[in-house]
Design a protein around this motif. Structure first.
Motif, PDB file in Angstrom:
ATOM      1  N   VAL A 198      16.231 -22.563 -41.599  1.00  0.00           N
ATOM      2  CA  VAL A 198      15.660 -21.229 -41.460  1.00  0.00           C
ATOM      3  C   VAL A 198      16.741 -20.204 -41.767  1.00  0.00           C
ATOM      4  CG1 VAL A 198      14.594 -19.566 -39.903  1.00  0.00           C
ATOM      5  CG2 VAL A 198      14.011 -21.992 -39.728  1.00  0.00           C
ATOM      6  N   THR A 199      16.505 -19.384 -42.774  1.00  0.00           N
ATOM      7  CA  THR A 199      17.426 -18.314 -43.150  1.00  0.00           C
ATOM      8  C   THR A 199      16.809 -16.963 -42.824  1.00  0.00           C
ATOM      9  OG1 THR A 199      16.512 -18.135 -45.381  1.00  0.00           O
ATOM     10  CG2 THR A 199      18.298 -19.750 -45.045  1.00  0.00           C
ATOM     11  N   LEU A 200      17.631 -15.925 -42.854  1.00  0.00           N
ATOM     12  CA  LEU A 200      17.111 -14.580 -42.614  1.00  0.00           C
ATOM     13  C   LEU A 200      16.055 -14.217 -43.652  1.00  0.00           C
ATOM     14  CD1 LEU A 200      17.133 -11.894 -41.108  1.00  0.00           C
ATOM     15  CD2 LEU A 200      19.066 -11.187 -42.556  1.00  0.00           C
ATOM     16  N   PHE A 201      16.333 -14.560 -44.912  1.00  0.00           N
ATOM     17  CA  PHE A 201      15.362 -14.269 -45.967  1.00  0.00           C
ATOM     18  C   PHE A 201      14.024 -14.948 -45.684  1.00  0.00           C
ATOM     19  CE2 PHE A 201      13.273 -15.495 -49.941  1.00  0.00           C
ATOM     20  CZ  PHE A 201      13.065 -14.251 -50.515  1.00  0.00           C
ATOM     21  N   LYS A 202      14.086 -16.214 -45.296  1.00  0.00           N
ATOM     22  CA  LYS A 202      12.852 -16.953 -45.016  1.00  0.00           C
ATOM     23  C   LYS A 202      12.118 -16.351 -43.824  1.00  0.00           C
ATOM     24  CE  LYS A 202      11.231 -21.733 -44.814  1.00  0.00           C
ATOM     25  NZ  LYS A 202      11.658 -23.147 -44.852  1.00  0.00           N
ATOM     26  N   TYR A 237       1.796 -16.321 -36.623  1.00  0.00           N
ATOM     27  CA  TYR A 237       1.950 -17.755 -36.400  1.00  0.00           C
ATOM     28  C   TYR A 237       3.167 -18.272 -37.170  1.00  0.00           C
ATOM     29  CZ  TYR A 237       0.642 -22.657 -35.814  1.00  0.00           C
ATOM     30  OH  TYR A 237       0.643 -23.993 -35.479  1.00  0.00           O
ATOM     31  N   LYS A 238       3.260 -17.898 -38.445  1.00  0.00           N
ATOM     32  CA  LYS A 238       4.381 -18.342 -39.273  1.00  0.00           C
ATOM     33  C   LYS A 238       5.704 -17.836 -38.716  1.00  0.00           C
ATOM     34  CE  LYS A 238       5.914 -20.353 -43.048  1.00  0.00           C
ATOM     35  NZ  LYS A 238       5.700 -21.791 -43.315  1.00  0.00           N
ATOM     36  N   PHE A 239       5.756 -16.575 -38.319  1.00  0.00           N
ATOM     37  CA  PHE A 239       6.970 -15.991 -37.772  1.00  0.00           C
ATOM     38  C   PHE A 239       7.403 -16.701 -36.495  1.00  0.00           C
ATOM     39  CE2 PHE A 239       9.017 -12.827 -34.979  1.00  0.00           C
ATOM     40  CZ  PHE A 239      10.105 -12.481 -35.765  1.00  0.00           C
ATOM     41  N   THR A 240       6.459 -16.994 -35.620  1.00  0.00           N
ATOM     42  CA  THR A 240       6.782 -17.649 -34.359  1.00  0.00           C
ATOM     43  C   THR A 240       7.324 -19.052 -34.570  1.00  0.00           C
ATOM     44  OG1 THR A 240       5.027 -16.366 -33.273  1.00  0.00           O
ATOM     45  CG2 THR A 240       5.863 -18.276 -32.093  1.00  0.00           C
ATOM     46  N   VAL A 241       6.714 -19.794 -35.487  1.00  0.00           N
ATOM     47  CA  VAL A 241       7.205 -21.139 -35.797  1.00  0.00           C
ATOM     48  C   VAL A 241       8.642 -21.090 -36.295  1.00  0.00           C
ATOM     49  CG1 VAL A 241       6.961 -23.119 -37.349  1.00  0.00           C
ATOM     50  CG2 VAL A 241       4.941 -22.153 -36.253  1.00  0.00           C
ATOM     51  N   LEU A 242       8.925 -20.213 -37.224  1.00  0.00           N
ATOM     52  CA  LEU A 242      10.270 -20.118 -37.798  1.00  0.00           C
ATOM     53  C   LEU A 242      11.296 -19.718 -36.744  1.00  0.00           C
ATOM     54  CD1 LEU A 242       9.461 -18.414 -41.217  1.00  0.00           C
ATOM     55  CD2 LEU A 242      10.150 -20.783 -40.839  1.00  0.00           C
ATOM     56  N   CYS A 243      10.942 -18.786 -35.875  1.00  0.00           N
ATOM     57  CA  CYS A 243      11.853 -18.386 -34.792  1.00  0.00           C
ATOM     58  C   CYS A 243      12.183 -19.563 -33.886  1.00  0.00           C
ATOM     59  CB  CYS A 243      11.233 -17.263 -33.975  1.00  0.00           C
ATOM     60  SG  CYS A 243      11.257 -15.650 -34.773  1.00  0.00           S
ATOM     61  N   LYS A 244      11.174 -20.336 -33.526  1.00  0.00           N
ATOM     62  CA  LYS A 244      11.397 -21.470 -32.630  1.00  0.00           C
ATOM     63  C   LYS A 244      12.219 -22.565 -33.303  1.00  0.00           C
ATOM     64  CE  LYS A 244       7.465 -20.826 -29.534  1.00  0.00           C
ATOM     65  NZ  LYS A 244       6.266 -21.426 -28.914  1.00  0.00           N
ATOM     66  N   VAL A 245      11.972 -22.796 -34.587  1.00  0.00           N
ATOM     67  CA  VAL A 245      12.769 -23.788 -35.315  1.00  0.00           C
ATOM     68  C   VAL A 245      14.232 -23.355 -35.364  1.00  0.00           C
ATOM     69  CG1 VAL A 245      13.184 -24.871 -37.566  1.00  0.00           C
ATOM     70  CG2 VAL A 245      10.844 -24.646 -36.702  1.00  0.00           C
ATOM     71  N   TYR A 246      14.453 -22.083 -35.649  1.00  0.00           N
ATOM     72  CA  TYR A 246      15.830 -21.569 -35.695  1.00  0.00           C
ATOM     73  C   TYR A 246      16.512 -21.714 -34.332  1.00  0.00           C
ATOM     74  CZ  TYR A 246      19.749 -18.368 -36.110  1.00  0.00           C
ATOM     75  OH  TYR A 246      21.007 -17.834 -36.095  1.00  0.00           O
ATOM     76  N   GLU A 247      15.811 -21.347 -33.268  1.00  0.00           N
ATOM     77  CA  GLU A 247      16.393 -21.461 -31.920  1.00  0.00           C
ATOM     78  C   GLU A 247      16.787 -22.904 -31.611  1.00  0.00           C
ATOM     79  OE1 GLU A 247      14.122 -17.812 -29.584  1.00  0.00           O
ATOM     80  OE2 GLU A 247      13.270 -19.828 -29.531  1.00  0.00           O
ATOM     81  N   GLN A 248      15.946 -23.849 -32.012  1.00  0.00           N
ATOM     82  CA  GLN A 248      16.277 -25.246 -31.782  1.00  0.00           C
ATOM     83  C   GLN A 248      17.512 -25.658 -32.591  1.00  0.00           C
ATOM     84  OE1 GLN A 248      14.068 -28.675 -33.555  1.00  0.00           O
ATOM     85  NE2 GLN A 248      13.434 -29.056 -31.444  1.00  0.00           N
ATOM     86  N   GLN A 249      17.605 -25.198 -33.820  1.00  0.00           N
ATOM     87  CA  GLN A 249      18.712 -25.580 -34.691  1.00  0.00           C
ATOM     88  C   GLN A 249      20.053 -25.043 -34.208  1.00  0.00           C
ATOM     89  OE1 GLN A 249      17.331 -24.238 -38.518  1.00  0.00           O
ATOM     90  NE2 GLN A 249      16.092 -26.087 -38.875  1.00  0.00           N
ATOM     91  N   VAL A 250      20.058 -23.860 -33.600  1.00  0.00           N
ATOM     92  CA  VAL A 250      21.329 -23.269 -33.140  1.00  0.00           C
ATOM     93  C   VAL A 250      21.553 -23.475 -31.650  1.00  0.00           C
ATOM     94  CG1 VAL A 250      21.286 -21.570 -34.988  1.00  0.00           C
ATOM     95  CG2 VAL A 250      20.324 -20.978 -32.752  1.00  0.00           C
ATOM     96  N   GLY A 251      20.603 -24.156 -30.985  1.00  0.00           N
ATOM     97  CA  GLY A 251      20.793 -24.506 -29.581  1.00  0.00           C
ATOM     98  C   GLY A 251      20.453 -23.427 -28.593  1.00  0.00           C
TER      99      GLY A 251
END
Length: 254
Positions: A198-202, A237-251
């Motif tokens: 997940v990037t800022l652009f994405k 929905y798309k925004f929420t999924v991406l936020c949660k994926v990013y949070e998981q990736q960075v802990g």
């Protein structure tokens, strides 16, 4: 040999629409309600309609998908129709399916069109929304992730989208219900997308593209408030999924 059809419905606190749904599936050979330990009167309604009620432990599951395979394999018929607890089945669809199984050829599963409603309006972007919900029970496995289709052993086909009389009617929910469901469903999406960077652009572009597609390309702009609301819900929905994926990736929050 005569072929039968079992309807399978997965439930958790699904009393809002369940009686209406069960009224539309009474003409099938069997109705299996697989309940995930509801705390409302879901089970009582199912028993009132003489359904075969089975239980799958709720545990920490946030969607019905982990219980799908168990429910399907509990059916008595060779052919299974999976119906959500907020979907209505038309008489035309029932007749279509019984006619189909008389001579299915090599086909072992059918995609069924679905009409989704936003504020009681079925938007053009919401149809045909094909769902793989009718198939032979033997060998079918449903992945335990939200918004997935089952793996069916054999060829697949589609009910023509022009047969709108054979589409599921997916009943509308309030904004409050949609927001409550958003958290559960997006939690389940994270496991599927955990390895997608997940990037800022994405994070900026993906929800925006989804909104623009729903609102302009698919015509939501011509349907007033319901069209705008549906496009915004899709982007959220798309925004929420991406936020949660990013949070998981960075802990974050781990």
């Amino acid at each position: 040999m005569e072929q039968n059809i079992s309807v399978v419905i997965n439930t958790y606190n699904a009393s809002k629409y369940l009686a209406r749904v069960l009224d539309t599936v009474k003409g099938f050979d069997e109705v299996v309600v697989c309940d995930m330990e509801s705390t409302d009167n879901t089970v009582a309604i199912a028993k009132e309609y003489h359904c075969n009620v089975i239980t799958f432990p709720k545990a920490n599951h946030k969607s019905a998908e982990p219980a799908r395979t168990f429910a399907i394999q509990s059916a008595q018929s060779d052919w299974v129709l999976v119906v959500d607890a907020d979907e209505l089945v038309s008489e035309a669809l029932r007749s279509y399916l019984y006619d189909f199984i008389k001579n299915p050829g090599e086909v072992r599963g059918l995609y069924i069109p679905r009409k989704n409603y936003t504020m009681n309006v079925c938007l053009p972007s919401s149809y045909p929304d094909y769902q793989l919900r009718f198939f032979m029970k033997e060998g079918t496995v449903w992945p335990p992730y939200v918004h997935t289709f089952p793996t069916v052993q054999g060829a697949l086909d589609y009910i023509p989208k022009k047969r709108k009389d054979c589409a599921f009617d997916h009943l509308d929910d309030s904004t409050r219900a949609c927001i409550n469901r958003l958290n559960n469903y997006t939690d389940n999406e994270v496991e599927k997308r955990a390895f997608k960077k997940v990037t800022l652009f994405k994070l900026i572009a993906s929800p925006m593209v989804r909104f623009l597609k729903q609102y302009f390309i698919k015509g939501g702009i011509f349907y007033g408030i319901p069209g705008y609301v549906q496009a915004m819900r899709s982007a959220q929905y798309k925004f929420t999924v991406l936020c949660k994926v990013y949070e998981q990736q960075v802990g974050i929050g781990a």
